[in-house]
Design a protein around this motif. Structure first.
Motif, PDB file in Angstrom:
ATOM      1  N   ASN A  35     -12.254 -16.522   9.661  1.00  0.00           N
ATOM      2  CA  ASN A  35     -11.303 -15.437   9.896  1.00  0.00           C
ATOM      3  C   ASN A  35     -10.055 -15.720   9.078  1.00  0.00           C
ATOM      4  O   ASN A  35      -9.450 -16.776   9.210  1.00  0.00           O
ATOM      5  N   LEU A  36      -9.710 -14.767   8.242  1.00  0.00           N
ATOM      6  CA  LEU A  36      -8.572 -14.926   7.350  1.00  0.00           C
ATOM      7  C   LEU A  36      -7.621 -13.755   7.573  1.00  0.00           C
ATOM      8  O   LEU A  36      -8.054 -12.605   7.669  1.00  0.00           O
ATOM      9  N   SER A  37      -6.331 -14.053   7.682  1.00  0.00           N
ATOM     10  CA  SER A  37      -5.348 -12.973   7.800  1.00  0.00           C
ATOM     11  C   SER A  37      -4.182 -13.267   6.875  1.00  0.00           C
ATOM     12  O   SER A  37      -3.917 -14.412   6.521  1.00  0.00           O
ATOM     13  N   ASN A  73      -0.149 -11.461   5.398  1.00  0.00           N
ATOM     14  CA  ASN A  73       0.912 -10.460   5.523  1.00  0.00           C
ATOM     15  C   ASN A  73       1.681 -10.371   4.221  1.00  0.00           C
ATOM     16  O   ASN A  73       1.992 -11.388   3.617  1.00  0.00           O
ATOM     17  N   TYR A 124      -0.475  -5.710   6.580  1.00  0.00           N
ATOM     18  CA  TYR A 124      -1.293  -6.708   7.253  1.00  0.00           C
ATOM     19  C   TYR A 124      -2.691  -6.657   6.659  1.00  0.00           C
ATOM     20  O   TYR A 124      -3.243  -5.573   6.472  1.00  0.00           O
ATOM     21  N   MET A 125      -3.262  -7.813   6.347  1.00  0.00           N
ATOM     22  CA  MET A 125      -4.597  -7.905   5.773  1.00  0.00           C
ATOM     23  C   MET A 125      -5.428  -8.842   6.631  1.00  0.00           C
ATOM     24  O   MET A 125      -4.905  -9.840   7.148  1.00  0.00           O
ATOM     25  N   GLN A 126      -6.722  -8.528   6.776  1.00  0.00           N
ATOM     26  CA  GLN A 126      -7.591  -9.422   7.521  1.00  0.00           C
ATOM     27  C   GLN A 126      -8.998  -9.333   6.962  1.00  0.00           C
ATOM     28  O   GLN A 126      -9.403  -8.305   6.422  1.00  0.00           O
ATOM     29  N   ALA A 127      -9.712 -10.458   7.096  1.00  0.00           N
ATOM     30  CA  ALA A 127     -11.110 -10.514   6.667  1.00  0.00           C
ATOM     31  C   ALA A 127     -11.862 -11.455   7.593  1.00  0.00           C
ATOM     32  O   ALA A 127     -11.316 -12.470   8.036  1.00  0.00           O
ATOM     33  N   ASN A 128     -13.086 -11.095   7.901  1.00  0.00           N
ATOM     34  CA  ASN A 128     -14.015 -11.948   8.631  1.00  0.00           C
ATOM     35  C   ASN A 128     -15.177 -12.185   7.689  1.00  0.00           C
ATOM     36  O   ASN A 128     -15.876 -11.242   7.314  1.00  0.00           O
ATOM     37  N   HIS A 154     -13.477  -6.565   5.865  1.00  0.00           N
ATOM     38  CA  HIS A 154     -12.239  -6.760   5.117  1.00  0.00           C
ATOM     39  C   HIS A 154     -11.403  -5.488   5.257  1.00  0.00           C
ATOM     40  O   HIS A 154     -11.891  -4.398   4.960  1.00  0.00           O
ATOM     41  N   SER A 155     -10.162  -5.614   5.719  1.00  0.00           N
ATOM     42  CA  SER A 155      -9.330  -4.420   5.872  1.00  0.00           C
ATOM     43  C   SER A 155      -7.849  -4.753   5.706  1.00  0.00           C
ATOM     44  O   SER A 155      -7.446  -5.913   5.733  1.00  0.00           O
ATOM     45  N   SER A 156      -7.061  -3.708   5.547  1.00  0.00           N
ATOM     46  CA  SER A 156      -5.607  -3.854   5.478  1.00  0.00           C
ATOM     47  C   SER A 156      -4.965  -2.630   6.113  1.00  0.00           C
ATOM     48  O   SER A 156      -5.585  -1.568   6.206  1.00  0.00           O
TER      49      SER A 156
END
Length: 78
Positions: free
Chosen positions: A9-11, A13, A23-27, A37-39
């Motif tokens: 899990n990666l996040s 800013n 805000y960005m995040q990826a699993n 993957h989204s923002s």
């Protein structure tokens, strides 16, 4: 039967003037599964005024996700 999976899990800013703008995040699946993957834009006014910096942060985040995916593919991450 128990079936488990492991993910990274990666996040991230994008911060402008000490404020969170994007805000960005990826699993990332470590077992050959898919990556989610989204923002999301948190401050539209600051984003519009700082698009170049925010988009660079988004690009840098994408690159980090790709590097992790590639490392998994080549056996670098377990």
């Amino acid at each position: 039967m128990l079936k488990t999976s492991k993910t990274i899990n990666l996040s991230g800013n994008s911060i402008i003037n000490d404020k969170q703008v994007v805000y960005m995040q990826a699993n990332i699946s470590t077992d050959g599964g898919t990556t989610s993957h989204s923002s999301s834009i948190q401050d539209k006014v600051l984003y519009e005024a700082n698009k170049i910096e925010c988009r660079k942060d988004l690009s840098d985040f994408d690159q980090l996700v790709y590097e992790i995916e590639d490392s998994i593919h080549t056996g670098g991450v377990q």
